[in-house]
Design an enzyme around this catalytic site. Sequence first.
Site, PDB file in Angstrom:
ATOM      1  N   GLU A 127      10.356  82.449  36.002  1.00  0.00           N
ATOM      2  CA  GLU A 127      10.841  81.535  35.574  1.00  0.00           C
ATOM      3  C   GLU A 127      11.036  81.558  33.795  1.00  0.00           C
ATOM      4  O   GLU A 127      12.122  80.984  33.494  1.00  0.00           O
ATOM      5  CB  GLU A 127      10.391  80.104  36.133  1.00  0.00           C
ATOM      6  CG  GLU A 127      11.176  79.050  36.260  1.00  0.00           C
ATOM      7  CD  GLU A 127      12.634  79.404  37.391  1.00  0.00           C
ATOM      8  OE1 GLU A 127      13.228  80.504  37.201  1.00  0.00           O
ATOM      9  OE2 GLU A 127      12.788  78.436  38.170  1.00  0.00           O
ATOM     10  N   THR A 179      20.725  77.925  31.754  1.00  0.00           N
ATOM     11  CA  THR A 179      19.629  76.941  31.933  1.00  0.00           C
ATOM     12  C   THR A 179      19.060  76.668  30.323  1.00  0.00           C
ATOM     13  O   THR A 179      18.888  75.511  29.993  1.00  0.00           O
ATOM     14  CB  THR A 179      18.722  77.299  32.529  1.00  0.00           C
ATOM     15  OG1 THR A 179      19.150  77.386  34.038  1.00  0.00           O
ATOM     16  CG2 THR A 179      17.305  76.466  32.741  1.00  0.00           C
TER      17      THR A 179
END
Length: 296
Positions: A127, A179
């Site tokens: 991530e 993101t």
Amino acid sequence: KTITVLPPGTVANMVCGFDVLGFALHEPCDEIDITLIDEKRIIIQPDPVYHLPTDPEKNVAGAALLAMLDAMDEPIGFDITIRKHIKPGSGIGSSAASAAGAVVGANMLLNNRFSKEELVQFAMFGEKVASGVKHADNIAPCIYGGITLIRSIFPLDVVALPAPDLFVSIVHPQIEVRTADARAILKQTVLLKNAIKQWGNIAGLVAGILKNDHALIGRSLEDHIIEPVRSILIPGFDELKQRCMAAGALGGGISGSGPSVFMLSSTKGKAEAIATEMQSVFNRLGIDNHTYVTSI
Ligand code: HSE
């Protein structure tokens, strides 16, 4: 020996729980084939559709598996092939599915040597490659299933919550929201009056989940901190929300950092009607879109 795992898409944040709440979907799922090899290295097979990086350090699944190899002494590694069905950049946990699926599969080949918490720790390295920061609100539900609360990341404290019987409608408009950008625009300070509303809602949402109280869940799906800033990245967001509520949604909002938007509802019929509304809002705006109707 090769095994195949099907890591699911996930919805992070659950509206008010930025970085702390997330849930797993029944579909879509990626498909990952993993083979144990007798060399301490990670081999990522090329992906013909999305051309994701094959350098393990730059690939989210690779980075997660490298973290796992670092925790072991033996001369073993993994060869993996990922078939993406969760579109990268859609906001429903595509990178988390690659990272979490890879470490779950690898762990099965190792006779479940590592705990779920350790797998979350490894997958968070993936991530970090994807968004620049470690967060677990897609990884944890992908590994645990259902709804998870990440009470803390340092030290990691994951609380698995029961999944209420709720349906989920999701629309993925074909616009790009990275993101990292969606995090960069957030304000670093929060007004106390907004913080009070937010923690009231998070507590209400968790209580609603534990009691399977759909009305309480619906009332708690409000976000006074993140949504007002991020929703400007999604054309038609306010109208979309209004029309979904009119079609019977309990509530909903941006899925993770977007651009997908999700809505929860109590019946499949409502979830389908909501998906139709979602489609029509983006069709009218001339934005290609894809909808899913699934459950938690
Ligand atoms: N909680 C994260 C965010 C999820 O909203 O930035 C993004 O993947």
